[in-house]
Design an enzyme around this catalytic site. Structure first.
Site, PDB file in Angstrom:
ATOM      1  N   SER A 136       0.860  -1.192   0.000  1.00  0.00           N
ATOM      2  CA  SER A 136       0.000   0.000   0.000  1.00  0.00           C
ATOM      3  C   SER A 136       0.890   1.234   0.000  1.00  0.00           C
ATOM      4  O   SER A 136       2.075   1.152   0.357  1.00  0.00           O
ATOM      5  CB  SER A 136      -0.857  -0.006   1.277  1.00  0.00           C
ATOM      6  OG  SER A 136      -1.552   1.218   1.431  1.00  0.00           O
ATOM      7  N   TYR A 177      -1.781  -1.538  10.380  1.00  0.00           N
ATOM      8  CA  TYR A 177      -1.882  -1.742   8.927  1.00  0.00           C
ATOM      9  C   TYR A 177      -0.624  -1.228   8.223  1.00  0.00           C
ATOM     10  O   TYR A 177      -0.011  -1.928   7.415  1.00  0.00           O
ATOM     11  CB  TYR A 177      -3.126  -1.004   8.401  1.00  0.00           C
ATOM     12  CG  TYR A 177      -3.336  -1.125   6.907  1.00  0.00           C
ATOM     13  CD1 TYR A 177      -3.963  -2.247   6.359  1.00  0.00           C
ATOM     14  CD2 TYR A 177      -2.922  -0.120   6.025  1.00  0.00           C
ATOM     15  CE1 TYR A 177      -4.166  -2.366   4.987  1.00  0.00           C
ATOM     16  CE2 TYR A 177      -3.115  -0.235   4.661  1.00  0.00           C
ATOM     17  CZ  TYR A 177      -3.742  -1.355   4.148  1.00  0.00           C
ATOM     18  OH  TYR A 177      -3.933  -1.469   2.783  1.00  0.00           O
TER      19      TYR A 177
HETATM   20  P1  NAD Z   1     -11.283  -6.503  -0.558  1.00  0.00           P
HETATM   21  O1  NAD Z   1     -11.735  -6.524   0.865  1.00  0.00           O
HETATM   22  O2  NAD Z   1     -12.250  -6.081  -1.610  1.00  0.00           O
HETATM   23  O3  NAD Z   1     -10.661  -7.928  -0.955  1.00  0.00           O
HETATM   24  C1  NAD Z   1      -9.791  -8.608  -0.093  1.00  0.00           C
HETATM   25  C2  NAD Z   1     -10.107 -10.089  -0.103  1.00  0.00           C
HETATM   26  O4  NAD Z   1      -9.181 -10.738   0.770  1.00  0.00           O
HETATM   27  C3  NAD Z   1     -11.523 -10.412   0.420  1.00  0.00           C
HETATM   28  O5  NAD Z   1     -12.209 -11.241  -0.501  1.00  0.00           O
HETATM   29  C4  NAD Z   1     -11.266 -11.133   1.739  1.00  0.00           C
HETATM   30  O6  NAD Z   1     -12.226 -12.139   2.037  1.00  0.00           O
HETATM   31  C5  NAD Z   1      -9.895 -11.722   1.493  1.00  0.00           C
HETATM   32  N1  NAD Z   1      -9.210 -12.021   2.749  1.00  0.00           N
HETATM   33  C6  NAD Z   1      -9.081 -11.230   3.845  1.00  0.00           C
HETATM   34  N2  NAD Z   1      -8.417 -11.882   4.812  1.00  0.00           N
HETATM   35  C7  NAD Z   1      -8.120 -13.114   4.330  1.00  0.00           C
HETATM   36  C8  NAD Z   1      -7.453 -14.245   4.846  1.00  0.00           C
HETATM   37  N3  NAD Z   1      -6.956 -14.253   6.101  1.00  0.00           N
HETATM   38  N4  NAD Z   1      -7.342 -15.348   4.074  1.00  0.00           N
HETATM   39  C9  NAD Z   1      -7.845 -15.364   2.819  1.00  0.00           C
HETATM   40  N5  NAD Z   1      -8.482 -14.314   2.263  1.00  0.00           N
HETATM   41  C10 NAD Z   1      -8.628 -13.203   3.017  1.00  0.00           C
HETATM   42  O7  NAD Z   1     -10.013  -5.543  -0.550  1.00  0.00           O
HETATM   43  P2  NAD Z   1      -8.948  -5.098  -1.661  1.00  0.00           P
HETATM   44  O8  NAD Z   1      -8.919  -3.621  -1.608  1.00  0.00           O
HETATM   45  O9  NAD Z   1      -9.141  -5.777  -2.943  1.00  0.00           O
HETATM   46  O10 NAD Z   1      -7.630  -5.613  -0.930  1.00  0.00           O
HETATM   47  C11 NAD Z   1      -6.612  -6.375  -1.550  1.00  0.00           C
HETATM   48  C12 NAD Z   1      -5.269  -5.886  -1.055  1.00  0.00           C
HETATM   49  O11 NAD Z   1      -5.063  -4.550  -1.508  1.00  0.00           O
HETATM   50  C13 NAD Z   1      -5.100  -5.855   0.463  1.00  0.00           C
HETATM   51  O12 NAD Z   1      -3.837  -6.398   0.795  1.00  0.00           O
HETATM   52  C14 NAD Z   1      -5.145  -4.379   0.790  1.00  0.00           C
HETATM   53  O13 NAD Z   1      -4.420  -4.057   1.945  1.00  0.00           O
HETATM   54  C15 NAD Z   1      -4.517  -3.793  -0.457  1.00  0.00           C
HETATM   55  N6  NAD Z   1      -4.802  -2.376  -0.682  1.00  0.00           N
HETATM   56  C16 NAD Z   1      -6.069  -1.957  -0.928  1.00  0.00           C
HETATM   57  C17 NAD Z   1      -6.302  -0.593  -1.143  1.00  0.00           C
HETATM   58  C18 NAD Z   1      -7.690  -0.060  -1.415  1.00  0.00           C
HETATM   59  O14 NAD Z   1      -7.871   1.173  -1.364  1.00  0.00           O
HETATM   60  N7  NAD Z   1      -8.666  -0.885  -1.717  1.00  0.00           N
HETATM   61  C19 NAD Z   1      -5.232   0.305  -1.101  1.00  0.00           C
HETATM   62  C20 NAD Z   1      -3.953  -0.168  -0.850  1.00  0.00           C
HETATM   63  C21 NAD Z   1      -3.740  -1.519  -0.652  1.00  0.00           C
END
Ligand code: NAD
Length: 269
Positions: free
Chosen positions: A151, A166
């Site tokens: 991130s 985080y």
């Molecule tokens: P999201 O919540 O839409 O998807 C994340 C998925 O991970 C979900 O389906 C959830 O069930 C799954 N998950 C969570 N914990 C888990 C575990 N212990 N085992 C297996 N699956 C698990 O979120 P996203 O935004 O697509 O997130 C994906 C990655 O992107 C994350 O690492 C997040 O930190 C990172 N990220 C997101 C953003 C944002 O703004 N959306 C920004 C920076 C980084």
């Protein structure tokens, strides 16, 4: 997905493991890679969501998707999930360590040990276990590409007050990715880490706010247009385009790279 990328078929005969595949960035990446010919193992906690995606992708191309209900922070289940993937698809080429949660947000002295450990265990230990159990299969293949989702928080931005667990995991993922890139280079396994800014997904459902967080906020006036390029959050598909590039041979000389994908958001904050 941009139209010229849609026409590519970069992953025919390749298999990818995607963690957090049931939603957001993982889901968009699974769809894009499957459209481009990949077999995709969909690792996620939420079996129903991944099952629906599995069916959708298997309609797109017969038997290209396998949904596995797994907690990436559980060593035994991860080992078993990787074993099932290899049994099903035969080998492994790409690993997208992407599952993550926002977790507990609050002043440090108000966070419980279990708040802290939960975020560490999903975001950081989950990433470690994903690599630990997949690397032997990439070595068997003689090459591979690993992409880790970090991130901008903890790397180029430190103004998300209360997000210390985080942000710490996200900084840790970058160090881990760079260590892994050097360790694995001689095996032709590339490791890159991406740092998204705000992306429209379901991640906010995983935020556990402590109301005392207001007490530690230093008010910052953001300039207008917090994501200057997009005038709002990015799309999961934008990130999927980057991940697919890093997964493909188009990025064959790129490893150990930390790539920010945020529409210049973090240059302002
Ligand atoms: P999201 O919540 O839409 O998807 C994340 C998925 O991970 C979900 O389906 C959830 O069930 C799954 N998950 C969570 N914990 C888990 C575990 N212990 N085992 C297996 N699956 C698990 O979120 P996203 O935004 O697509 O997130 C994906 C990655 O992107 C994350 O690492 C997040 O930190 C990172 N990220 C997101 C953003 C944002 O703004 N959306 C920004 C920076 C980084």
């Amino acid at each position: 997905m941009s139209p010229n990328i849609a026409k590519k078929q970069r992953f025919i005969g390749k298999t990818a493991i995607i963690t957090g595949a049931g939603s957001g960035i993982g889901r968009a990446t699974a769809i894009q890679m499957a459209r481009e010919g990949a077999n995709v193992a969909l690792f996620d906690l939420v079996n129903e969501r991944t099952s629906v995606l599995e069916q959708k992708l298997n309609k797109l191309r017969k038997d290209c998707a396998l949904a596995i209900d797994v907690d990436t922070s559980d060593a035994e289940r991860m080992e078993e999930a990787v074993r099932r993937t290899i049994e099903h698809f035969g080998s492994l080429d790409v690993v997208f360590a992407n599952a993550g949660i926002n977790g507990a947000v609050g002043p440090i002295e108000e966070l419980s040990l279990s708040d802290w450990e939960r975020t560490m265990s999903v975001n950081l230990t989950g990433t470690f276990l994903t690599l630990k159990y997949t690397i032997p299969h990439l070595k068997d293949k003689g090459k591979g590409s690993i992409i880790i989702t970090s991130s901008i928080n903890g790397n180029t931005r430190f103004t998300s007050f209360g997000w210390s667990p985080y942000s710490t995991t996200k900084a840790g993922q970058v160090a881990f990715a760079k260590m892994a890139a050097l360790e694995l280079a001689k095996f032709k396994i590339r490791v890159n880490v991406i740092c998204p800014g705000a992306i429209s997904t379901n991640i906010d459902e995983t935020t556990e706010f402590n109301e005392d967080v207001e007490e530690i906020v230093i008010p910052i006036e953001f300039p207008e247009g917090a994501q200057p390029l997009a005038d709002g959050p990015g799309k999961a598909e934008n990130v999927a385009d980057l991940v697919s590039f890093l997964a493909s041979d188009e990025s064959i000389h790129i490893t150990g790279a930390q790539i920010v994908i945020d529409g210049a958001e973090s240059l302002l904050s």
